[in-house]
Design a protein around this motif. Structure first.
Motif, PDB file in Angstrom:
ATOM      1  N   ILE B  67       0.853  -1.197   0.000  1.00 47.77           N
ATOM      2  CA  ILE B  67       0.000   0.000   0.000  1.00 47.77           C
ATOM      3  C   ILE B  67       0.883   1.239   0.000  1.00 47.77           C
ATOM      4  N   GLY B  68       0.774   2.064  -1.022  1.00 44.45           N
ATOM      5  CA  GLY B  68       1.547   3.304  -1.088  1.00 44.45           C
ATOM      6  C   GLY B  68       1.171   4.206   0.074  1.00 44.45           C
ATOM      7  N   ALA B  69       2.167   4.876   0.646  1.00 48.31           N
ATOM      8  CA  ALA B  69       1.932   5.663   1.864  1.00 48.31           C
ATOM      9  C   ALA B  69       0.965   6.818   1.650  1.00 48.31           C
ATOM     10  N   ALA B  70       0.802   7.248   0.388  1.00 48.99           N
ATOM     11  CA  ALA B  70      -0.106   8.373   0.149  1.00 48.99           C
ATOM     12  C   ALA B  70      -1.547   7.914  -0.053  1.00 48.99           C
ATOM     13  N   ALA B  71      -1.780   6.600  -0.001  1.00 54.88           N
ATOM     14  CA  ALA B  71      -3.169   6.121  -0.123  1.00 54.88           C
ATOM     15  C   ALA B  71      -4.004   6.712   0.999  1.00 54.88           C
ATOM     16  N   LYS B  72      -5.194   7.168   0.655  1.00 54.02           N
ATOM     17  CA  LYS B  72      -6.092   7.717   1.661  1.00 54.02           C
ATOM     18  C   LYS B  72      -6.675   6.573   2.488  1.00 54.02           C
ATOM     19  N   ASN B  73      -6.993   6.846   3.729  1.00 57.66           N
ATOM     20  CA  ASN B  73      -7.566   5.813   4.589  1.00 57.66           C
ATOM     21  C   ASN B  73      -8.828   5.212   3.961  1.00 57.66           C
ATOM     22  N   THR B  74      -9.673   6.053   3.378  1.00 57.42           N
ATOM     23  CA  THR B  74     -10.891   5.544   2.737  1.00 57.42           C
ATOM     24  C   THR B  74     -10.546   4.599   1.591  1.00 57.42           C
ATOM     25  N   ALA B  75      -9.530   4.966   0.804  1.00 61.10           N
ATOM     26  CA  ALA B  75      -9.172   4.148  -0.356  1.00 61.10           C
ATOM     27  C   ALA B  75      -8.730   2.749   0.067  1.00 61.10           C
ATOM     28  N   VAL B  76      -8.037   2.663   1.199  1.00 60.16           N
ATOM     29  CA  VAL B  76      -7.604   1.344   1.676  1.00 60.16           C
ATOM     30  C   VAL B  76      -8.822   0.547   2.155  1.00 60.16           C
ATOM     31  N   GLY B 108       0.579   6.974   5.524  1.00 59.38           N
ATOM     32  CA  GLY B 108       1.813   7.433   6.185  1.00 59.38           C
ATOM     33  C   GLY B 108       1.512   8.312   7.384  1.00 59.38           C
ATOM     34  N   GLY B 109       0.558   9.221   7.216  1.00 58.52           N
ATOM     35  CA  GLY B 109       0.207  10.139   8.297  1.00 58.52           C
ATOM     36  C   GLY B 109      -0.469   9.422   9.450  1.00 58.52           C
ATOM     37  N   ASN B 110      -1.288   8.421   9.130  1.00 48.84           N
ATOM     38  CA  ASN B 110      -1.953   7.679  10.196  1.00 48.84           C
ATOM     39  C   ASN B 110      -0.912   6.979  11.072  1.00 48.84           C
ATOM     40  N   LEU B 111       0.102   6.413  10.440  1.00 45.91           N
ATOM     41  CA  LEU B 111       1.157   5.726  11.199  1.00 45.91           C
ATOM     42  C   LEU B 111       1.902   6.690  12.108  1.00 45.91           C
ATOM     43  N   LEU B 112       2.093   7.922  11.617  1.00 50.35           N
ATOM     44  CA  LEU B 112       2.958   8.852  12.350  1.00 50.35           C
ATOM     45  C   LEU B 112       2.210   9.952  13.079  1.00 50.35           C
ATOM     46  N   GLN B 113       0.896   9.814  13.225  1.00 51.93           N
ATOM     47  CA  GLN B 113       0.191  10.778  14.087  1.00 51.93           C
ATOM     48  C   GLN B 113       0.797  10.653  15.480  1.00 51.93           C
ATOM     49  N   ARG B 114       0.814  11.779  16.198  1.00 53.48           N
ATOM     50  CA  ARG B 114       1.493  11.785  17.494  1.00 53.48           C
ATOM     51  C   ARG B 114       0.755  10.930  18.522  1.00 53.48           C
ATOM     52  N   THR B 115       1.536  10.252  19.353  1.00 54.91           N
ATOM     53  CA  THR B 115       1.006   9.658  20.573  1.00 54.91           C
ATOM     54  C   THR B 115       0.765  10.845  21.488  1.00 54.91           C
ATOM     55  N   VAL B 201      10.504  11.082  21.785  1.00 52.55           N
ATOM     56  CA  VAL B 201      10.915  10.271  20.628  1.00 52.55           C
ATOM     57  C   VAL B 201       9.915   9.127  20.488  1.00 52.55           C
ATOM     58  N   GLU B 202       9.138   9.159  19.424  1.00 55.59           N
ATOM     59  CA  GLU B 202       8.029   8.203  19.331  1.00 55.59           C
ATOM     60  C   GLU B 202       8.259   7.076  18.342  1.00 55.59           C
ATOM     61  N   THR B 203       9.204   7.238  17.436  1.00 57.48           N
ATOM     62  CA  THR B 203       9.403   6.195  16.428  1.00 57.48           C
ATOM     63  C   THR B 203      10.890   5.946  16.218  1.00 57.48           C
ATOM     64  N   SER B 204      11.179   4.856  15.510  1.00 59.80           N
ATOM     65  CA  SER B 204      12.572   4.514  15.211  1.00 59.80           C
ATOM     66  C   SER B 204      13.038   5.124  13.892  1.00 59.80           C
ATOM     67  N   LEU B 205      12.246   6.019  13.310  1.00 61.29           N
ATOM     68  CA  LEU B 205      12.666   6.668  12.063  1.00 61.29           C
ATOM     69  C   LEU B 205      13.769   7.677  12.350  1.00 61.29           C
ATOM     70  N   SER B 206      14.691   7.809  11.420  1.00 57.91           N
ATOM     71  CA  SER B 206      15.694   8.868  11.524  1.00 57.91           C
ATOM     72  C   SER B 206      15.069  10.162  11.023  1.00 57.91           C
ATOM     73  N   PRO B 207      15.599  11.304  11.471  1.00 57.72           N
ATOM     74  CA  PRO B 207      15.036  12.572  10.985  1.00 57.72           C
ATOM     75  C   PRO B 207      15.068  12.592   9.450  1.00 57.72           C
ATOM     76  N   GLY B 208      13.991  13.020   8.846  1.00 55.42           N
ATOM     77  CA  GLY B 208      13.949  13.139   7.389  1.00 55.42           C
ATOM     78  C   GLY B 208      13.617  11.855   6.659  1.00 55.42           C
ATOM     79  N   GLU B 209      13.432  10.760   7.386  1.00 56.07           N
ATOM     80  CA  GLU B 209      13.074   9.517   6.692  1.00 56.07           C
ATOM     81  C   GLU B 209      11.604   9.545   6.293  1.00 56.07           C
ATOM     82  N   LEU B 210      11.353   9.128   5.055  1.00 55.35           N
ATOM     83  CA  LEU B 210      10.014   9.156   4.478  1.00 55.35           C
ATOM     84  C   LEU B 210       9.436   7.747   4.438  1.00 55.35           C
ATOM     85  N   ILE B 211       8.202   7.584   4.875  1.00 53.51           N
ATOM     86  CA  ILE B 211       7.519   6.299   4.685  1.00 53.51           C
ATOM     87  C   ILE B 211       6.990   6.289   3.259  1.00 53.51           C
ATOM     88  N   THR B 212       7.347   5.255   2.496  1.00 49.99           N
ATOM     89  CA  THR B 212       6.881   5.191   1.103  1.00 49.99           C
ATOM     90  C   THR B 212       5.761   4.188   0.923  1.00 49.99           C
TER      91      THR B 212
END
Ligand SMILES: Cc1cc2nc3c(=O)[nH]c(=O)nc-3n(C[C@H](O)[C@H](O)[C@H](O)COP(=O)(O)OP(=O)(O)OC[C@H]3O[C@@H](n4cnc5c(N)ncnc54)[C@H](O)[C@@H]3O)c2cc1C
Ligand code: SF4
Ligand code: FES
Ligand code: FES
Lengths: 167, 328
Positions: B67-76, B108-115, B201-212
């Protein structure tokens, strides 16, 4: 950089901070779209972007460059009310009316989703291609639009009647 | 809101380059980020809109999906393959937010919304280690009915709000990311972090890493799966407790089971103890309850949220009983 609002091309603000909601109300003098919570929790600011319902308070106007936005003002047909607006009047679908533009835009987007076969949380059979708009389906799908006056019964009736007569 | 530059990325390389600038942030639907910026809790200097990148939902040769990270939640949620092969993912998405928000929000945004928690938003009224590291946390002795019962620390007791992520944790999804160092994949369980001493620090991503993209592995019994969410109102509310589960029963015995919990921890909580306790056991309420007890044995209630422990146990039992269905 422009966006189409109710059929007219409009320049986007140079300040990227302007929300789509503020563009509509403060820059374009289209106050039909309402500000409720300004944080995504009430649905009063619902508009249609390329036919899909979205919340204009959580949208930056620049994100919608090149897209077509329809607000409550854009739903009237040659100066007369949209059929769903008539249904809201007929069924007492509002009291103060503040949530109404959002309810109506949301309902129009929602009915397109139903036609497309988008399931909802209460859809039992996820594999079915057609969805019957029961009262439960309608209420679940419209749960993103709150009404402080509690006009929900009238809202459900108005949308149901509109949906049935639009088939 | 602070002032910022807005750019639209047309490909991954450009997104990563733009996103590598100081104080840059990627922008999905904006449903979390725009709100946090308005509250000045996020102050990016550059916003890199990544909604034009891949939103494709495709079948993989190994039987999974991508699933491409830009897919909308509705589309999935409306995708045929997702609905029939991973029904719990569609159900989890549909349990979240509202129709309008799901039309805007990206994967992508759903995964990285803030805790986050309500004190986090209360910038001038309360202390929050996530907002201001080292300040203290006013939720721990405050109103903490909605807070965590598992995996919390003395620094932060907030919960991760996503429903979709609970399903992805259960499915052992794989997150595809690209950064200035190139591409890599992250097991879903390793994406979100428990708060420890650094809740900021909420995720193991490095700064600037993009979820694709997010990869759904093949799971033979994923079709027999569901998602149940318990909340204060019937719809449009965050979970108090939620349960994603899949189970395979053979001759009355649990052959395979996967469970993840939402609303209980700073990350989607994979119930590995439960899975170990239940595998090979008879598929009946007694074993479901025993396995749920095992999972929640270490739960630590705060002043107002002890009820979540029992709600979690009962919801687990109810969901597993539903999945066992007539095979019980
Ligand atoms: C009123 C309300 C109720 C809600 N209820 C629920 C609920 O019940 N359940 C639920 O699950 N959710 C709920 N949500 C949250 C909603 O699901 C999230 O806000 C949404 O999924 C975020 O997606 P987005 O694309 O809008 O992200 P954005 O707001 O655009 O971004 C969120 C974060 O992700 C980062 N980001 C975005 N895309 C990428 C990428 N590709 N790579 C790296 N970083 C990226 C951004 O930089 C930002 O930090 C609710 C939200 C609101 C406002
Ligand atoms: S629980 Fe976490 S987010 Fe909430 S106030 Fe405490 S530190 Fe901040
Ligand atoms: S004003 Fe946009 S959701 Fe309330
Ligand atoms: S009619 Fe008053 S808020 Fe709905």
């Amino acid at each position: 950089m422009s966006v189409n609002i109710n059929g007219l091309s409009v320049d986007l603000p140079s300040d990227a901070r302007v929300s789509l909601l503020d563009l509509l109300r403060d820059h374009l003098d289209l106050p039909g779209t309402k500000v409720g919570c300004n944080q995504g929790a009430c649905g009063a600011c619902t508009v249609l972007a390329d036919g899909e319902r979205i919340l204009s308070c959580l949208a930056l106007a620049v994100q919608y460059e090149g897209r077509s936005v329809t607000t409550i003002e854009g739903l009237t047909v040659e100066g007369s009310l949209h059929r769903l607006q008539h249904a809201f009047i007929e069924h007492d679908g509002f009291q103060c009316g503040y949530c109404t533009p959002g309810q109506i835009c949301s309902a129009i987007g929602m009915l397109r989703e139903v036609q497309r076969g988008v399931p909802s949380l209460v859809t039992e059979d996820l594999s079915s291609r057609s969805i019957a708009l029961t009262r439960d389906e309608l209420r679940e799908r419209m749960s993103g639009n709150l009404c402080r006056c509690g006009a929900y019964n009238g809202i459900v009736e108005a949308i149901t009647e509109f949906a049935e007569t639009s088939k | 809101m602070n002032n910022f530059t807005y750019v639209r990325a047309t490909d991954v390389a450009e997104a990563v380059r733009q996103g590598g600038q100081a104080h840059a942030k990627f922008l999905g639907g904006g449903t979390n980020l725009v709100d946090l910026m308005r509250e000045t809790l996020e102050r990016p200097s550059v916003l890199v809109d990544v909604t034009g990148l891949s939103s494709a939902i495709t079948d993989r040769e190994d039987g999974g999906m991508l699933i491409g990270a830009a897919a909308k939640n509705t589309a999935v949620a409306e995708h045929r393959g997702v609905r029939t092969r991973y029904p719990l993912l569609a159900r989890a998405i549909l349990a979240g937010a509202s129709g309008q928000i799901r039309n805007m929000a990206t994967v992508g945004g759903n995964l990285l919304q803030r805790t986050r928690c309500t004190y986090f938003y209360d910038d001038d009224g309360s202390r929050c280690n996530k907002r201001g590291p080292g300040q203290g946390c006013d939720a721990i002795d405050g109103f903490n009915r909605i807070h965590a019962i598992l995996g919390a620390s003395s620094s932060c007791v907030a919960t991760h709000p996503s429903d979709m992520c609970v399903a992805l944790a259960m499915l052992d999804a794989v997150v595809h990311v690209t950064g200035s160092q190139g591409e890599r994949t992250i097991a879903f369980a390793d994406l979100h972090l428990l708060p420890g001493n650094h809740p900021e620090v909420e995720t193991s991503l490095s700064p600037g890493e993009l979820i694709t993209a997010v990869e759904l592995p093949a799971l033979s019994f994923a079709q027999r799966s569901t998602y149940r969410k318990v909340r204060d109102r019937a719809s449009y509310a965050f979970a108090l407790v939620s349960v994603a589960a899949a189970m395979e029963v053979d001759d009355g015995v649990v052959k395979g089971v996967r469970v993840a919990l939402g609303g209980v921890a700073a990350k989607p909580w994979r119930a590995l103890r439960l899975e170990a306790a239940l595998t090979g056991r008879p598929a009946n309420e007694e074993s479901f309850r025993a396995a749920a007890e095992a999972e929640l044995a270490d739960a630590q209630p705060l002043r107002h949220n002890a009820f979540k422990i029992e709600v979690a146990k009962r919801t687990i039992v109810a969901v597993l009983a539903e999945l066992a269905g007539d095979r019980l």
